[in-house]
Write an enzyme that holds these catalytic residues in place. Structure first.
Site, PDB file in Angstrom:
ATOM      1  N   TYR A   1       2.632 -14.993 -13.633  1.00  0.00           N
ATOM      2  CA  TYR A   1       1.655 -14.032 -13.075  1.00  0.00           C
ATOM      3  C   TYR A   1       0.223 -14.526 -13.297  1.00  0.00           C
ATOM      4  CZ  TYR A   1      -0.308  -9.265 -12.406  1.00  0.00           C
ATOM      5  OH  TYR A   1      -1.010  -8.154 -11.982  1.00  0.00           O
TER       6      TYR A   1
ATOM      7  N   SER B   1      -6.333 -10.510 -11.372  1.00  0.00           N
ATOM      8  CA  SER B   1      -6.039  -9.688 -12.552  1.00  0.00           C
ATOM      9  C   SER B   1      -6.755 -10.281 -13.736  1.00  0.00           C
ATOM     10  CB  SER B   1      -4.531  -9.712 -12.826  1.00  0.00           C
ATOM     11  OG  SER B   1      -4.263  -9.196 -14.119  1.00  0.00           O
TER      12      SER B   1
ATOM     13  N   ARG C   1       2.108   2.530  -2.533  1.00  0.00           N
ATOM     14  CA  ARG C   1       1.853   3.254  -3.805  1.00  0.00           C
ATOM     15  C   ARG C   1       0.755   2.531  -4.590  1.00  0.00           C
ATOM     16  NH1 ARG C   1       7.320   1.140  -6.939  1.00  0.00           N
ATOM     17  NH2 ARG C   1       6.263  -0.505  -8.086  1.00  0.00           N
TER      18      ARG C   1
ATOM     19  N   LYS D   1      -2.422 -15.355 -10.433  1.00  0.00           N
ATOM     20  CA  LYS D   1      -3.670 -14.587 -10.327  1.00  0.00           C
ATOM     21  C   LYS D   1      -4.892 -15.487 -10.459  1.00  0.00           C
ATOM     22  CE  LYS D   1      -2.197 -10.409  -9.545  1.00  0.00           C
ATOM     23  NZ  LYS D   1      -2.203  -9.944  -8.140  1.00  0.00           N
TER      24      LYS D   1
ATOM     25  N   ALA E   1       0.805  -1.237   0.000  1.00  0.00           N
ATOM     26  CA  ALA E   1       0.000   0.000   0.000  1.00  0.00           C
ATOM     27  C   ALA E   1       0.833   1.279   0.000  1.00  0.00           C
ATOM     28  CB  ALA E   1      -0.959  -0.003   1.182  1.00  0.00           C
TER      29      ALA E   1
HETATM   30  P1  NAD Z   1       2.771  -1.368  -7.818  1.00  0.00           P
HETATM   31  O1  NAD Z   1       3.996  -2.048  -8.341  1.00  0.00           O
HETATM   32  O2  NAD Z   1       2.560   0.067  -8.131  1.00  0.00           O
HETATM   33  O3  NAD Z   1       2.669  -1.571  -6.238  1.00  0.00           O
HETATM   34  C1  NAD Z   1       2.910  -2.817  -5.650  1.00  0.00           C
HETATM   35  C2  NAD Z   1       3.395  -2.612  -4.240  1.00  0.00           C
HETATM   36  O4  NAD Z   1       3.605  -3.919  -3.662  1.00  0.00           O
HETATM   37  C3  NAD Z   1       4.729  -1.846  -4.157  1.00  0.00           C
HETATM   38  O5  NAD Z   1       4.625  -0.781  -3.241  1.00  0.00           O
HETATM   39  C4  NAD Z   1       5.713  -2.917  -3.684  1.00  0.00           C
HETATM   40  O6  NAD Z   1       6.765  -2.415  -2.869  1.00  0.00           O
HETATM   41  C5  NAD Z   1       4.797  -3.847  -2.886  1.00  0.00           C
HETATM   42  N1  NAD Z   1       5.378  -5.190  -2.724  1.00  0.00           N
HETATM   43  C6  NAD Z   1       5.998  -5.943  -3.663  1.00  0.00           C
HETATM   44  N2  NAD Z   1       6.449  -7.087  -3.129  1.00  0.00           N
HETATM   45  C7  NAD Z   1       6.102  -7.070  -1.810  1.00  0.00           C
HETATM   46  C8  NAD Z   1       6.303  -7.969  -0.734  1.00  0.00           C
HETATM   47  N3  NAD Z   1       6.960  -9.136  -0.896  1.00  0.00           N
HETATM   48  N4  NAD Z   1       5.820  -7.642   0.483  1.00  0.00           N
HETATM   49  C9  NAD Z   1       5.160  -6.455   0.670  1.00  0.00           C
HETATM   50  N5  NAD Z   1       4.951  -5.561  -0.314  1.00  0.00           N
HETATM   51  C10 NAD Z   1       5.421  -5.866  -1.549  1.00  0.00           C
HETATM   52  O7  NAD Z   1       1.551  -2.279  -8.349  1.00  0.00           O
HETATM   53  P2  NAD Z   1      -0.004  -1.915  -8.664  1.00  0.00           P
HETATM   54  O8  NAD Z   1      -0.120  -1.709 -10.127  1.00  0.00           O
HETATM   55  O9  NAD Z   1      -0.517  -0.924  -7.705  1.00  0.00           O
HETATM   56  O10 NAD Z   1      -0.644  -3.356  -8.377  1.00  0.00           O
HETATM   57  C11 NAD Z   1      -1.243  -3.703  -7.123  1.00  0.00           C
HETATM   58  C12 NAD Z   1      -1.872  -5.087  -7.266  1.00  0.00           C
HETATM   59  O11 NAD Z   1      -2.835  -5.080  -8.333  1.00  0.00           O
HETATM   60  C13 NAD Z   1      -0.875  -6.191  -7.603  1.00  0.00           C
HETATM   61  O12 NAD Z   1      -1.249  -7.377  -6.957  1.00  0.00           O
HETATM   62  C14 NAD Z   1      -1.031  -6.320  -9.102  1.00  0.00           C
HETATM   63  O13 NAD Z   1      -0.626  -7.593  -9.543  1.00  0.00           O
HETATM   64  C15 NAD Z   1      -2.521  -6.099  -9.263  1.00  0.00           C
HETATM   65  N6  NAD Z   1      -2.913  -5.679 -10.607  1.00  0.00           N
HETATM   66  C16 NAD Z   1      -2.424  -4.522 -11.168  1.00  0.00           C
HETATM   67  C17 NAD Z   1      -2.834  -4.171 -12.447  1.00  0.00           C
HETATM   68  C18 NAD Z   1      -2.340  -2.922 -13.132  1.00  0.00           C
HETATM   69  O14 NAD Z   1      -2.659  -2.739 -14.326  1.00  0.00           O
HETATM   70  N7  NAD Z   1      -1.605  -2.034 -12.472  1.00  0.00           N
HETATM   71  C19 NAD Z   1      -3.713  -4.986 -13.149  1.00  0.00           C
HETATM   72  C20 NAD Z   1      -4.190  -6.151 -12.560  1.00  0.00           C
HETATM   73  C21 NAD Z   1      -3.780  -6.481 -11.266  1.00  0.00           C
END
Ligand code: NAD
Length: 251
Positions: A151, A139, A16, A155, A14
């Protein structure tokens, strides 16, 4: 709306992106929020931006000891636990023949094992109080996406975990659901653009073109769906995956 007055939420990843937007949404609606992320300083900075009571906790969701300590600290500092959002995530994209064993293991560890460990730690509190909400981040890639064997498997695995925990925990007043975003503009997708040698704006434009609404998702769009599933308005919903993708998966 003040749907989360008196509630405590733990949100992983959380610092970002989607996780932070979710933390902000829940906090604006009255929740005390624990921002859990890898880097304690980044988690603390994010928590400090939230209205109301919050704490930033450095933890690795793929490590059992780290998870147990994070959940215990959130409960102690915020006075309970009612909502868990398993959002932390990473990508290690590659076509199968180039994907390393480490690429596979890291993605499985963060998404799947992370959600398993976090939910296991949280359910002790949820079961005892006969109340809890879990929202897992799946996702649209769960349905298959070139270059994302690891991934996609993780998911879709989260959707199976969601359904199974819906069955196991329903009798204890615990709802377990998932949100499956489509293309959302965050640092995660920006990094994919850079890796593919594309301009970020062009990558986002392509993301928007891939769905009937012709727009790309913002973190707040996903946060709104997570907030609904974390609220008592969704009390009769469990084991479900809600696609929030501008209709990209409609075919
Ligand atoms: P992001 O990369 O902006 O943020 C992910 C956060 O997770 C980062 O702050 C990172 O430090 C943290 N993180 C990573 N590994 C970790 C660990 N081992 N322990 C604790 N924290 C950890 O990603 P986002 O785009 O905000 O994605 C958030 C979620 O939504 C993810 O699960 C991602 O797979 C999913 N998602 C994103 C999208 C997209 O288009 N952005 C689409 C589908 C699903």
């Amino acid at each position: 709306m003040n749907r989360f007055e008196g509630r405590v939420a733990v949100i992983t990843g959380a610092a970002r992106g989607i996780g932070f937007a979710t933390a902000a949404r829940l906090a604006e609606e009255g929740a005390a929020v624990a921002v859990v992320d890898l880097d304690e300083a980044a988690a603390g900075e994010a928590a400090a931006k939230l209205p109301g009571k919050s704490v930033g906790i450095g933890a690795d969701v793929s490590d059992a000891a780290s998870v147990d300590a994070a959940v215990a600290r959130a409960v102690e500092e915020l006075g309970g636990l009612h909502i868990l959002v398993n959002n932390a995530g990473v990508t290690r994209d590659n076509l199968l023949f180039k994907m390393t064993e480490q690429d596979w293991d890291v993605v499985m560890a963060v998404h799947l094992k992370g959600a398993f460990l976090m939910t296991k730690a949280a359910q002790k509190h949820f079961v005892e109080q006969r109340y809890g909400k879990v929202v897992n981040l799946s996702s649209m890639s769960a349905l298959g996406n070139r270059g994302q064997a690891n991934y996609s498997a993780a998911k879709m695995g989260l959707q199976g975990l969601t359904r199974t925990l819906g069955i196991e925990l329903g009798g204890f007043g615990i709802n377990v659901n998932a949100v499956a975003p489509g293309f959302v503009a965050t640092e995660m997708t920006d990094a994919t653009a850079v890796r593919l040698g594309m301009e970020i704006d062009e990558f986002r434009r392509l993301g928007a073109e891939g769905n009937p609404l012709k727009t790309f998702g913002k973190p707040e769009d996903i946060a709104a769906a997570i907030a609904f599933l974390s609220s008592d308005e969704a009390s009769y919903i469990t084991g479900q995956t809600l696609y929030v993708d501008g209709g990209a998966t409609l075919g």
